[in-house]
Design a protein around this motif. Structure first.
Motif, PDB file in Angstrom:
ATOM      1  N   SER A   1       0.791  -1.233   0.000  1.00 13.05           N
ATOM      2  CA  SER A   1       0.000   0.000   0.000  1.00 13.05           C
ATOM      3  C   SER A   1       0.822   1.282   0.000  1.00 13.05           C
ATOM      4  O   SER A   1       0.250   2.363   0.079  1.00 13.05           O
ATOM      5  CB  SER A   1      -0.941  -0.002   1.200  1.00 13.05           C
ATOM      6  OG  SER A   1      -1.897  -1.023   1.027  1.00 13.05           O
TER       7      SER A   1
ATOM      8  N   LYS B   1      -0.265   4.063  -2.352  1.00 18.10           N
ATOM      9  CA  LYS B   1      -1.429   4.914  -2.082  1.00 18.10           C
ATOM     10  C   LYS B   1      -1.029   6.369  -1.863  1.00 18.10           C
ATOM     11  O   LYS B   1      -1.751   7.287  -2.232  1.00 18.10           O
ATOM     12  CB  LYS B   1      -2.229   4.393  -0.894  1.00 18.10           C
ATOM     13  CG  LYS B   1      -3.070   3.171  -1.223  1.00 18.10           C
ATOM     14  CD  LYS B   1      -3.856   2.725  -0.014  1.00 18.10           C
ATOM     15  CE  LYS B   1      -4.783   1.581  -0.351  1.00 18.10           C
ATOM     16  NZ  LYS B   1      -4.108   0.348  -0.739  1.00 18.10           N
TER      17      LYS B   1
ATOM     18  N   THR C   1      -0.900   7.984  -5.192  1.00 19.97           N
ATOM     19  CA  THR C   1      -2.249   8.212  -5.708  1.00 19.97           C
ATOM     20  C   THR C   1      -2.844   9.450  -5.049  1.00 19.97           C
ATOM     21  O   THR C   1      -3.405  10.320  -5.720  1.00 19.97           O
ATOM     22  CB  THR C   1      -3.141   6.982  -5.446  1.00 19.97           C
ATOM     23  OG1 THR C   1      -2.532   5.832  -6.024  1.00 19.97           O
ATOM     24  CG2 THR C   1      -4.536   7.174  -6.024  1.00 19.97           C
ATOM     25  N   ALA C   2      -2.704   9.537  -3.729  1.00 20.50           N
ATOM     26  CA  ALA C   2      -3.226  10.702  -3.003  1.00 20.50           C
ATOM     27  C   ALA C   2      -2.553  11.977  -3.474  1.00 20.50           C
ATOM     28  O   ALA C   2      -3.220  12.998  -3.702  1.00 20.50           O
ATOM     29  CB  ALA C   2      -3.011  10.512  -1.498  1.00 20.50           C
TER      30      ALA C   2
ATOM     31  N   LEU D   1     -10.366   9.369  -0.742  1.00 20.63           N
ATOM     32  CA  LEU D   1      -9.040   9.739  -0.260  1.00 20.63           C
ATOM     33  C   LEU D   1      -8.830   9.361   1.204  1.00 20.63           C
ATOM     34  O   LEU D   1      -7.766   8.865   1.582  1.00 20.63           O
ATOM     35  CB  LEU D   1      -8.830  11.244  -0.447  1.00 20.63           C
ATOM     36  CG  LEU D   1      -7.504  11.820  -0.006  1.00 20.63           C
ATOM     37  CD1 LEU D   1      -6.396  11.414  -0.973  1.00 20.63           C
ATOM     38  CD2 LEU D   1      -7.598  13.341   0.067  1.00 20.63           C
TER      39      LEU D   1
ATOM     40  N   HIS E   1     -10.542   7.098   3.021  1.00 17.88           N
ATOM     41  CA  HIS E   1     -11.046   5.760   3.380  1.00 17.88           C
ATOM     42  C   HIS E   1     -12.352   5.861   4.170  1.00 17.88           C
ATOM     43  O   HIS E   1     -12.585   5.099   5.113  1.00 17.88           O
ATOM     44  CB  HIS E   1     -10.014   4.971   4.204  1.00 17.88           C
ATOM     45  CG  HIS E   1      -8.757   4.626   3.473  1.00 17.88           C
ATOM     46  ND1 HIS E   1      -8.684   3.590   2.571  1.00 17.88           N
ATOM     47  CD2 HIS E   1      -7.513   5.174   3.522  1.00 17.88           C
ATOM     48  CE1 HIS E   1      -7.451   3.515   2.092  1.00 17.88           C
ATOM     49  NE2 HIS E   1      -6.728   4.471   2.652  1.00 17.88           N
TER      50      HIS E   1
ATOM     51  N   TYR F   1      -9.158   3.379  -3.227  1.00 17.34           N
ATOM     52  CA  TYR F   1      -7.968   4.006  -3.806  1.00 17.34           C
ATOM     53  C   TYR F   1      -7.805   3.667  -5.279  1.00 17.34           C
ATOM     54  O   TYR F   1      -7.316   4.493  -6.059  1.00 17.34           O
ATOM     55  CB  TYR F   1      -6.715   3.678  -2.985  1.00 17.34           C
ATOM     56  CG  TYR F   1      -6.360   4.873  -2.139  1.00 17.34           C
ATOM     57  CD1 TYR F   1      -5.345   5.742  -2.505  1.00 17.34           C
ATOM     58  CD2 TYR F   1      -7.101   5.182  -1.005  1.00 17.34           C
ATOM     59  CE1 TYR F   1      -5.055   6.868  -1.759  1.00 17.34           C
ATOM     60  CE2 TYR F   1      -6.819   6.293  -0.253  1.00 17.34           C
ATOM     61  CZ  TYR F   1      -5.796   7.140  -0.637  1.00 17.34           C
ATOM     62  OH  TYR F   1      -5.528   8.256   0.091  1.00 17.34           O
TER      63      TYR F   1
END
Length: 187
Positions: free
Chosen positions: A66, A69, A72-73, A111, A113, A160
């Motif tokens: 992860s 992530k 991605t954020a 974003l 969760h 995500y």
């Protein structure tokens, strides 16, 4: 090694990584030095496979799980900074396939969760390699909700992956290219 001698503090770095591995019971890792955008030193430490004692080399592949992530954020937040994306808007505005089932889940919910999706910890392991067309079909079909969006934190790989689709759709570029251009190149 001769290459390590050309890297300032390479011996100290190797010692630090070795001590960290031992303290955290990590069997092996790869570390490197990047200068001017180029990998100038790389070294494997420890073992890649506990059963066979195969050593880690510079070419040993590791799952990064992860950690991606964060990228991605960052790509999504870059679009927010540019004024092209808003966290308070429905994700379905940017991913039309979600319109029939997820009208109340915002981009910010993806974003943070908090979209309310059912726990899906193994999802990433099984679905990460889905072809784009199959992921699009999954987005159109929808997924179960644990609770209404925005109420509580629930770790979500699917959320995500969907945020990645938001980045692709808003930027107009392939996700990997967008992350490369807006996250990695500036670093």
């Amino acid at each position: 090694t001769p290459a390590a001698a050309q890297i300032p503090n390479a011996d100290a770095a190797r010692q630090t990584f070795t001590q960290w591995m031992e303290a955290n019971h990590v069997p092996g890792l790869v570390w490197g030095v990047v200068k001017d955008g180029k990998l100038v030193h790389v070294q494997g430490l420890g073992i890649a496979d506990v059963a066979t004692q195969r050593p880690v080399t510079a070419d040993t592949a590791f799952r990064i799980a992860s950690m991606s992530k964060a990228f991605t954020a960052r790509a999504a937040l870059h679009l927010v900074e540019e004024g092209r994306l808003r966290l308070d808007e429905p994700a379905a505005k940017y991913v039309p396939e979600m319109a029939s089932w997820a009208q109340n889940a915002s981009v910010g919910d993806l974003l943070h969760h908090t979209a309310g999706f059912v726990t899906d910890d193994p999802w990433g392991d099984r679905q990460q390699v889905l072809p784009e067309a199959q992921f699009t079909a999954m987005l159109k079909a929808g997924v179960p909700f644990q609770r209404a969006p925005g109420l509580a934190y629930e770790y979500s790989n699917f959320g995500y992956a969907t945020l990645g689709r938001v980045v692709t759709n808003v930027s107009g570029h392939n996700f990997a290219d967008e992350v490369r251009d807006t996250v990695f190149k500036p670093m």
